[in-house]
Design an enzyme around this catalytic site. Sequence first.
Site, PDB file in Angstrom:
ATOM      1  CE  LYS A 103      -3.401  -2.853   0.223  1.00  0.00           C
ATOM      2  NZ  LYS A 103      -4.050  -3.258  -1.023  1.00  0.00           N
TER       3      LYS A 103
ATOM      4  CE  LYS B  99     -10.889  -5.225  -1.802  1.00  0.00           C
ATOM      5  NZ  LYS B  99      -9.925  -4.988  -2.872  1.00  0.00           N
TER       6      LYS B  99
HETATM    7 MG    MG Z   1      -6.980  -2.507  -3.715  1.00  0.00          MG
END
Ligand code: MG
Length: 367
Positions: free
Chosen positions: A165, A265
């Site tokens: 990240k 997702k």
């Molecule tokens: Mg992502």
Amino acid sequence: MKISRLRIYQVDLPLDKPYALSGGRLHYSALDSTIVVIETDQGLSGIGESCPWGSSYLPAFARGVRAGLAELAPHLLGCNPLNLNAINQVMDLALPGHPYVKTAVDMACWDILGRYCNLPVHTLLGGRLNTELTLQSSIPTSTPRQMVVDMHQAHAEGYRIHSCKVGSGVSADLSRIQSLLADRVRGDHLTFDANRAWLPAQAIAVMNAVKDPEVHFEQPCQTLEQCQHVRRLTHQPLILDECIHDAGDLYRACARHTAQVIGLKIARVGGLTKARHLRDYCIERGIQMNIEDVGGSQIADTAAMHLAMATPHQYLRASWNACRHHSIVTAHGGVSVSRGIARLDDSPGLGLTLCPQTLGDAVAVHE
Ligand code: MG
């Protein structure tokens, strides 16, 4: 068969370690999950879960799940849970939008359908095509040194793809990226996920400074249009995640060849029924997927893995399991994880048995 009762549970999921993403703009120390048990007049029941990743990751929040379920419940009572298309139509008519609310209901109805047919959900989603699934680790935004430590720990646990990240600026992110690339174990693959943090000019500067042909970049900017701007001026494979909310977003991304991988997702798109459609369209367009959920416990992870099990191997890059980040057990059975590999057996439905002691008392009952 008719839905006769919905029981709603709230479960806190404290994370084992605090988690930062989007270059450190967004911080999380615990998740708030909602678990739904749908009962029917024939004695079968099913379970589902919706767990937004805090309130700042997506346009979704945990109390919104429970408020939305209270809106939907009167419309769902009396419906046939085996008719997933009708269930989704009823929900979309009663409450436009709010996909993260509907995912728990859709998931529970797939569980009921599987138990009714005595078949696993992955069979009903098209049939098993994999015996095991590759998982990716998630390395939170931190100093370059700490991110390397976290990547090596994930490698030691068996993970070979790492989603690192980033997103705090060109020089800080290049420092992280160069450290992680220099210190990765040979053969490991890295994704640099900015989680919407970069402006297009920042994304273009960072991506064009990285020459490694194996590297993927994910969700560099806030909107699909900004990511399309970045796509035109860069060359690495691009993963789109947060900006793909529905089929229309996916079609627009594919029309301009913006994404080479989609982060699919389940909760972000409204459940397994809608995710299955997006999955099939990605296959048609030659787009790989990371099939996973937004957050949650064994229930959400297991539902996502059922869809991944029924997806051709070459279209899967890696999946991520939220359970790696906490130790709360809401259910037994379902997905098992060992050495960065996920497996599912052929138990009917989602294959899960709830842990009543974790759930406590229902926070709402609709009947
Ligand atoms: Mg992502």
